[in-house]
Design a protein around this motif. Structure first.
Motif, PDB file in Angstrom:
ATOM      1  N   TYR A  14       0.865  -1.166   0.000  1.00 19.58           N
ATOM      2  CA  TYR A  14       0.000   0.000   0.000  1.00 19.58           C
ATOM      3  C   TYR A  14       0.903   1.216   0.000  1.00 19.58           C
ATOM      4  N   PRO A  15       0.855   1.996  -1.057  1.00 18.23           N
ATOM      5  CA  PRO A  15       1.715   3.181  -1.057  1.00 18.23           C
ATOM      6  C   PRO A  15       1.323   4.077   0.108  1.00 18.23           C
ATOM      7  N   LYS A  16       2.285   4.776   0.639  1.00 23.30           N
ATOM      8  CA  LYS A  16       2.028   5.625   1.808  1.00 23.30           C
ATOM      9  C   LYS A  16       1.062   6.752   1.450  1.00 23.30           C
ATOM     10  N   ALA A  17       0.169   7.032   2.384  1.00 17.90           N
ATOM     11  CA  ALA A  17      -0.714   8.178   2.209  1.00 17.90           C
ATOM     12  C   ALA A  17       0.118   9.458   2.301  1.00 17.90           C
ATOM     13  N   ASP A  18      -0.402  10.528   1.687  1.00 15.21           N
ATOM     14  CA  ASP A  18       0.324  11.803   1.731  1.00 15.21           C
ATOM     15  C   ASP A  18       0.519  12.293   3.159  1.00 15.21           C
ATOM     16  N   SER A  19      -0.347  11.835   4.066  1.00 20.68           N
ATOM     17  CA  SER A  19      -0.222  12.299   5.446  1.00 20.68           C
ATOM     18  C   SER A  19       0.825  11.487   6.210  1.00 20.68           C
ATOM     19  N   GLU A  20       1.529  10.604   5.507  1.00 19.20           N
ATOM     20  CA  GLU A  20       2.554   9.795   6.172  1.00 19.20           C
ATOM     21  C   GLU A  20       3.926   9.967   5.536  1.00 19.20           C
ATOM     22  N   VAL A  53       0.849  16.070   5.372  1.00 15.33           N
ATOM     23  CA  VAL A  53       1.465  15.476   6.557  1.00 15.33           C
ATOM     24  C   VAL A  53       1.644  16.528   7.666  1.00 15.33           C
ATOM     25  N   LEU A  54       1.944  17.762   7.308  1.00 18.32           N
ATOM     26  CA  LEU A  54       2.092  18.793   8.337  1.00 18.32           C
ATOM     27  C   LEU A  54       0.755  19.025   9.036  1.00 18.32           C
ATOM     28  N   HIS A  55      -0.299  19.028   8.240  1.00 12.37           N
ATOM     29  CA  HIS A  55      -1.633  19.205   8.810  1.00 12.37           C
ATOM     30  C   HIS A  55      -1.948  18.051   9.775  1.00 12.37           C
ATOM     31  N   ALA A  56      -1.661  16.835   9.324  1.00  9.60           N
ATOM     32  CA  ALA A  56      -1.957  15.656  10.153  1.00  9.60           C
ATOM     33  C   ALA A  56      -1.152  15.690  11.458  1.00  9.60           C
ATOM     34  N   ILE A  57       0.114  16.038  11.348  1.00  9.17           N
ATOM     35  CA  ILE A  57       0.981  16.070  12.530  1.00  9.17           C
ATOM     36  C   ILE A  57       0.506  17.162  13.493  1.00  9.17           C
ATOM     37  N   TYR A  58       0.188  18.315  12.934  1.00 12.46           N
ATOM     38  CA  TYR A  58      -0.195  19.435  13.790  1.00 12.46           C
ATOM     39  C   TYR A  58      -1.480  19.105  14.542  1.00 12.46           C
ATOM     40  N   LYS A  59      -2.409  18.512  13.802  1.00 17.92           N
ATOM     41  CA  LYS A  59      -3.697  18.158  14.401  1.00 17.92           C
ATOM     42  C   LYS A  59      -3.487  17.120  15.508  1.00 17.92           C
ATOM     43  N   GLU A  60      -2.702  16.097  15.164  1.00 16.04           N
ATOM     44  CA  GLU A  60      -2.473  14.994  16.099  1.00 16.04           C
ATOM     45  C   GLU A  60      -1.777  15.501  17.382  1.00 16.04           C
ATOM     46  N   MET A  61      -0.760  16.321  17.209  1.00 14.02           N
ATOM     47  CA  MET A  61       0.040  16.747  18.357  1.00 14.02           C
ATOM     48  C   MET A  61      -0.710  17.775  19.207  1.00 14.02           C
ATOM     49  N   THR A  62      -1.474  18.662  18.553  1.00 18.58           N
ATOM     50  CA  THR A  62      -2.185  19.656  19.363  1.00 18.58           C
ATOM     51  C   THR A  62      -3.333  18.983  20.111  1.00 18.58           C
ATOM     52  N   GLU A  63      -3.943  17.965  19.508  1.00 17.68           N
ATOM     53  CA  GLU A  63      -4.967  17.221  20.243  1.00 17.68           C
ATOM     54  C   GLU A  63      -4.363  16.571  21.478  1.00 17.68           C
TER      55      GLU A  63
END
Length: 201
Positions: free
Chosen positions: A25-31, A187-197
């Motif tokens: 499975y190719p990596k998602a853009d958020s990874e 990926v920056l969006h995903a990381i920011y969301k994950e870490m701020t949560e």
């Protein structure tokens, strides 16, 4: 029976053919993120142009745990002449798997969140690669800074953006332009969301 086992083996052997780098499975853009060092030009009046010792250059950047051998352009190119652009087209995909690469994700989050103005960007270094390696050291001739925050804010990847190259002696005066592309918005969006949560939960 024999039929069954040979069928099982065909599916196994299909897996074997997959080259080791690619995944099913190719990596998602958020990874993942992709950084490309596209090209470089110096301004005709810049000191680097008249410096006889600087004959060829390469570009590198530091990224968390990646060895420099993976984040520097694999070739050095002849110093561009006045008005000329030299092309590296060096792309690197950086794996930011949420399970396996927490350190890298945290590194990016700290960059995005950096209170320290020096932290919010990816720094590219232009290095002079001496032809005569015994006599001379590699010398840093310029730095270019890519703000990650603007990618997060705009939600858009950067395509061939020109960054000022400044001289190590004088960070205020641009000596040239470095063109880079960065696919990292997802990926920056995903990381920011994950870490701020994490921070507020």
């Amino acid at each position: 029976g024999a039929m069954g086992s040979s069928e099982a083996q065909t599916t196994d052997s299909d897996d074997v053919i997959v080259p080791p780098m690619s995944q099913k499975y190719p990596k998602a853009d958020s990874e993942k993120m992709c950084i490309e060092i596209v090209s470089l030009a110096f301004y005709p009046e810049a000191e680097v142009m008249s410096d006889e010792n600087i004959k060829q250059v390469y570009v590198e950047y530091k990224f968390y745990d990646l060895p420099l051998s993976e984040t520097e352009t694999p070739v050095s190119l002849r110093k561009p002449r006045a008005g000329e652009e030299i092309h590296f087209h060096f792309s690197k995909v950086i794996d930011l798997d949420p399970q396996e690469q927490q350190g890298r994700r945290r590194f990016l989050f700290d960059m995005l969140n950096g209170q320290d103005p020096d932290q919010g960007h990816l720094k590219f270094t232009v290095v002079s690669d001496p032809l005569d390696e015994e006599k001379k050291e590699c010398e840093e001739v310029g730095y270019a800074y890519l703000q990650l925050w603007q990618i997060l804010e705009s939600g858009r990847d950067i395509l061939e953006q020109e960054l000022d190259i400044v001289s190590p002696e004088d960070l205020a005066t641009p000596i040239g332009r470095l063109k880079v592309s960065l696919q990292a918005a997802a990926v920056l969006h995903a990381i920011y969301k994950e870490m701020t949560e994490d921070l507020f939960s």
